[in-house]
Design a protein around this motif. Structure first.
Motif, PDB file in Angstrom:
ATOM      1  N   ALA A 105       0.820  -1.215   0.000  1.00 22.12           N
ATOM      2  CA  ALA A 105       0.000   0.000   0.000  1.00 22.12           C
ATOM      3  C   ALA A 105       0.855   1.266   0.000  1.00 22.12           C
ATOM      4  O   ALA A 105       0.471   2.285  -0.592  1.00 22.12           O
ATOM      5  CB  ALA A 105      -0.927   0.008   1.216  1.00 22.12           C
ATOM      6  N   THR A 106       2.001   1.214   0.660  1.00 25.56           N
ATOM      7  CA  THR A 106       2.854   2.402   0.776  1.00 25.56           C
ATOM      8  C   THR A 106       4.066   2.361  -0.143  1.00 25.56           C
ATOM      9  O   THR A 106       4.810   3.343  -0.204  1.00 25.56           O
ATOM     10  CB  THR A 106       3.334   2.552   2.227  1.00 25.56           C
ATOM     11  N   ASP A 107       4.284   1.233  -0.810  1.00 24.94           N
ATOM     12  CA  ASP A 107       5.424   1.062  -1.710  1.00 24.94           C
ATOM     13  C   ASP A 107       6.754   1.299  -0.977  1.00 24.94           C
ATOM     14  O   ASP A 107       7.642   1.997  -1.471  1.00 24.94           O
ATOM     15  CB  ASP A 107       5.312   1.996  -2.918  1.00 24.94           C
ATOM     16  N   ARG A 108       6.867   0.710   0.206  1.00 24.39           N
ATOM     17  CA  ARG A 108       8.091   0.803   1.006  1.00 24.39           C
ATOM     18  C   ARG A 108       8.091  -0.351   2.003  1.00 24.39           C
ATOM     19  O   ARG A 108       7.109  -1.103   2.091  1.00 24.39           O
ATOM     20  CB  ARG A 108       8.170   2.135   1.754  1.00 24.39           C
ATOM     21  N   VAL A 109       9.179  -0.474   2.758  1.00 21.41           N
ATOM     22  CA  VAL A 109       9.189  -1.490   3.801  1.00 21.41           C
ATOM     23  C   VAL A 109       8.177  -1.099   4.872  1.00 21.41           C
ATOM     24  O   VAL A 109       8.065   0.070   5.244  1.00 21.41           O
ATOM     25  CB  VAL A 109      10.592  -1.640   4.428  1.00 21.41           C
ATOM     26  N   PRO A 110       7.407  -2.060   5.381  1.00 22.83           N
ATOM     27  CA  PRO A 110       6.313  -1.710   6.301  1.00 22.83           C
ATOM     28  C   PRO A 110       6.760  -1.595   7.751  1.00 22.83           C
ATOM     29  O   PRO A 110       6.191  -2.220   8.642  1.00 22.83           O
ATOM     30  CB  PRO A 110       5.333  -2.877   6.105  1.00 22.83           C
ATOM     31  N   TRP A 111       7.797  -0.796   8.007  1.00 22.63           N
ATOM     32  CA  TRP A 111       8.189  -0.511   9.391  1.00 22.63           C
ATOM     33  C   TRP A 111       8.798   0.880   9.471  1.00 22.63           C
ATOM     34  O   TRP A 111       9.944   1.068   9.850  1.00 22.63           O
ATOM     35  CB  TRP A 111       9.137  -1.570   9.951  1.00 22.63           C
ATOM     36  N   GLY A 112       7.966   1.863   9.114  1.00 23.66           N
ATOM     37  CA  GLY A 112       8.407   3.251   9.131  1.00 23.66           C
ATOM     38  C   GLY A 112       7.889   4.047  10.301  1.00 23.66           C
ATOM     39  O   GLY A 112       8.193   5.237  10.423  1.00 23.66           O
ATOM     40  N   ASN A 113       7.086   3.427  11.179  1.00 25.45           N
ATOM     41  CA  ASN A 113       6.589   4.109  12.376  1.00 25.45           C
ATOM     42  C   ASN A 113       6.364   3.071  13.472  1.00 25.45           C
ATOM     43  O   ASN A 113       6.547   1.878  13.259  1.00 25.45           O
ATOM     44  CB  ASN A 113       5.299   4.887  12.072  1.00 25.45           C
ATOM     45  N   MET A 114       5.957   3.528  14.634  1.00 26.02           N
ATOM     46  CA  MET A 114       5.837   2.623  15.780  1.00 26.02           C
ATOM     47  C   MET A 114       4.785   1.533  15.564  1.00 26.02           C
ATOM     48  O   MET A 114       4.973   0.381  15.967  1.00 26.02           O
ATOM     49  CB  MET A 114       5.498   3.425  17.042  1.00 26.02           C
ATOM     50  N   TYR A 115       3.677   1.895  14.941  1.00 26.69           N
ATOM     51  CA  TYR A 115       2.628   0.899  14.681  1.00 26.69           C
ATOM     52  C   TYR A 115       3.168  -0.227  13.815  1.00 26.69           C
ATOM     53  O   TYR A 115       3.003  -1.420  14.130  1.00 26.69           O
ATOM     54  CB  TYR A 115       1.435   1.577  14.011  1.00 26.69           C
ATOM     55  N   GLU A 116       3.831   0.123  12.747  1.00 31.83           N
ATOM     56  CA  GLU A 116       4.363  -0.880  11.832  1.00 31.83           C
ATOM     57  C   GLU A 116       5.527  -1.648  12.474  1.00 31.83           C
ATOM     58  O   GLU A 116       5.677  -2.849  12.261  1.00 31.83           O
ATOM     59  CB  GLU A 116       4.813  -0.208  10.541  1.00 31.83           C
ATOM     60  N   TYR A 117       6.323  -0.943  13.265  1.00 34.09           N
ATOM     61  CA  TYR A 117       7.457  -1.598  13.929  1.00 34.09           C
ATOM     62  C   TYR A 117       6.958  -2.672  14.898  1.00 34.09           C
ATOM     63  O   TYR A 117       7.473  -3.788  14.924  1.00 34.09           O
ATOM     64  CB  TYR A 117       8.280  -0.548  14.673  1.00 34.09           C
ATOM     65  N   ILE A 118       5.944  -2.341  15.697  1.00 37.45           N
ATOM     66  CA  ILE A 118       5.382  -3.320  16.622  1.00 37.45           C
ATOM     67  C   ILE A 118       4.744  -4.473  15.859  1.00 37.45           C
ATOM     68  O   ILE A 118       4.857  -5.643  16.258  1.00 37.45           O
ATOM     69  CB  ILE A 118       4.375  -2.643  17.559  1.00 37.45           C
ATOM     70  N   MET A 119       4.081  -4.168  14.750  1.00 38.55           N
ATOM     71  CA  MET A 119       3.498  -5.229  13.928  1.00 38.55           C
ATOM     72  C   MET A 119       4.577  -6.211  13.478  1.00 38.55           C
ATOM     73  O   MET A 119       4.392  -7.433  13.546  1.00 38.55           O
ATOM     74  CB  MET A 119       2.808  -4.626  12.693  1.00 38.55           C
ATOM     75  N   ALA A 120       5.724  -5.682  13.045  1.00 37.55           N
ATOM     76  CA  ALA A 120       6.800  -6.541  12.562  1.00 37.55           C
ATOM     77  C   ALA A 120       7.471  -7.310  13.700  1.00 37.55           C
ATOM     78  O   ALA A 120       7.753  -8.504  13.575  1.00 37.55           O
ATOM     79  CB  ALA A 120       7.833  -5.700  11.807  1.00 37.55           C
ATOM     80  N   VAL A 121       7.725  -6.645  14.826  1.00 42.28           N
ATOM     81  CA  VAL A 121       8.392  -7.300  15.957  1.00 42.28           C
ATOM     82  C   VAL A 121       7.541  -8.456  16.491  1.00 42.28           C
ATOM     83  O   VAL A 121       8.053  -9.549  16.759  1.00 42.28           O
ATOM     84  CB  VAL A 121       8.693  -6.278  17.073  1.00 42.28           C
ATOM     85  N   THR A 122       6.258  -8.224  16.649  1.00 37.50           N
ATOM     86  CA  THR A 122       5.395  -9.285  17.171  1.00 37.50           C
ATOM     87  C   THR A 122       5.279 -10.440  16.191  1.00 37.50           C
ATOM     88  O   THR A 122       5.182 -11.609  16.602  1.00 37.50           O
ATOM     89  CB  THR A 122       3.998  -8.741  17.507  1.00 37.50           C
ATOM     90  N   PHE A 123       5.309 -10.163  14.890  1.00 40.85           N
ATOM     91  CA  PHE A 123       5.288 -11.252  13.923  1.00 40.85           C
ATOM     92  C   PHE A 123       6.545 -12.107  14.043  1.00 40.85           C
ATOM     93  O   PHE A 123       6.473 -13.353  14.020  1.00 40.85           O
ATOM     94  CB  PHE A 123       5.174 -10.721  12.494  1.00 40.85           C
ATOM     95  N   ILE A 124       7.693 -11.462  14.176  1.00 40.67           N
ATOM     96  CA  ILE A 124       8.940 -12.215  14.335  1.00 40.67           C
ATOM     97  C   ILE A 124       8.895 -13.057  15.607  1.00 40.67           C
ATOM     98  O   ILE A 124       9.352 -14.212  15.636  1.00 40.67           O
ATOM     99  CB  ILE A 124      10.151 -11.265  14.351  1.00 40.67           C
ATOM    100  N   ALA A 125       8.332 -12.491  16.684  1.00 38.31           N
ATOM    101  CA  ALA A 125       8.237 -13.236  17.941  1.00 38.31           C
ATOM    102  C   ALA A 125       7.382 -14.487  17.763  1.00 38.31           C
ATOM    103  O   ALA A 125       7.750 -15.580  18.223  1.00 38.31           O
ATOM    104  CB  ALA A 125       7.653 -12.344  19.035  1.00 38.31           C
ATOM    105  N   VAL A 126       6.239 -14.360  17.088  1.00 37.50           N
ATOM    106  CA  VAL A 126       5.361 -15.509  16.880  1.00 37.50           C
ATOM    107  C   VAL A 126       6.028 -16.538  15.966  1.00 37.50           C
ATOM    108  O   VAL A 126       5.983 -17.748  16.235  1.00 37.50           O
ATOM    109  CB  VAL A 126       4.011 -15.047  16.289  1.00 37.50           C
TER     110      VAL A 126
END
Length: 325
Positions: A105-126
């Motif tokens: 949707a943004t044409d970039r890596v999806p971790w450019g703010n805190m919301y996206e960063y937490i989304m990515a970190v929790t996915f890696i944890a799972v």
């Protein structure tokens, strides 16, 4: 490039659905903890009692003691636990879809703010935990692993939510792919040894004195299993974290003209690195295992959480742009 609002909406729906699935899986694991473990503990005590009788010269176990059989409730609880694992897999797939759709949707890596960063970190944890489940018999620990994931995803999807948008100019660099990706993977993996070490302290206290945490600790995996999980996950995450810190220094020199400036986030990341280095060093040289090693690992996990929330959201520094929005 304008944001694709349709894909962004699908990403938000996938994120919300994944959170709901994790909550349902958490409920399933709580049911297994409450009912499935009782039969297992009772069976272990029955076997121990049988060995004591035989060792004392009593009649053979087949004649004196009726073998313990799982109760129907215990069997159902075990099946519910296995269903919980399936739900975690489903949630992880939805979680991954949310990340991919956000990036498209943004044409970039999806971790450019805190919301996206937490989304990515929790996915890696799972994802890391699903790998651990294939290596160790620790399914009964999954509920404790899911709890911080659910809390982080709830906070990220509410208080820290940010609409899909291009990143700020300071983040428009190829280092976003390298530095932040390494930090995300390391942070997500570090959640596993953090939770395992906390549970280790509880289980080891029970093994030393069965009156401590007697209603809770027997339902955890054995202390040595928890120790191995914490150590192996830390060994995997630490080099990635080191790489991320070094890449951050190179990016800082390129963006701000210096490799290190004792910015709050830089300083806290360095403190976390020192703590985890001390944990691995003490395990390798001084032979520190057990409680002392677990305490150091928990301290490192606490510093990582402090760095994620307090430093990003409270303090002012060159990394303030990584806050909400």
């Amino acid at each position: 490039m304008p944001v694709n609002e349709t894909l962004s909406q699908y990403s938000d729906w996938s994120y919300t659905t994944a959170t709901a699935v994790y909550v349902l899986a958490l409920v399933f694991f709580l049911i297994e903890q409450s009912f499935g473990a009782k039969g297992r503990v009772a069976a272990e005590r029955s076997k121990a009692r049988t060995r004591e009788l035989v060792g004392a010269g009593g009649p053979p176990a087949a004649e004196s003691v009726t073998p313990a059989t799982p109760s129907p409730a215990g069997g159902r609880a075990e099946r519910i636990g296995r269903m919980g694992v399936s739900l975690v897999v489903l949630g992880a797939l939805l979680h991954l879809a949310a990340l991919v759709l956000r990036g498209l949707a943004t044409d970039r890596v999806p971790w450019g703010n805190m919301y996206e960063y937490i989304m990515a970190v929790t996915f890696i944890a799972v994802a890391t935990w699903l790998v651990v489940l294939r290596k160790f018999e620790v399914r009964h620990l999954t509920g404790f692993m899911l709890l911080p994931v659910v809390i982080l995803m709830f906070v990220g999807g509410t208080a820290l939510y940010a609409v899909a948008a291009p990143v700020q100019p300071a983040l428009q660099s190829y280092w976003l792919w390298i530095h932040v990706t390494a930090a995300i993977i390391a942070s997500g993996v570090f959640m596993v040894p953090g939770v395992a070490s906390i549970c280790y302290l509880v289980r080891s206290a029970y093994e030393r004195d069965e009156t401590r945490f007697a209603r809770f600790a027997p339902r955890l995996p054995a202390a040595d299993v928890l120790d191995r999980v914490a150590y192996r996950a830390t060994v995997f995450a630490f080099p990635l974290f080191t790489f991320g810190v070094l890449c951050g220094a190179v990016w800082a020199e390129s963006a701000w003209g210096r490799f290190w400036g004792w910015d709050p986030k830089e300083t806290t990341a360095f403190v976390a690195w020192v703590v985890y280095a001390a944990y691995l060093h003490s395990r390798a040289t001084a032979g520190w295992r057990g409680t002392r090693a677990a305490v150091i690992n928990i301290l490192g996990f606490a510093v990582m959480v402090f760095n994620l929330f307090f430093v990003n959201l409270v303090t002012a520094g060159l990394h303030s742009y990584a806050g909400v929005g």
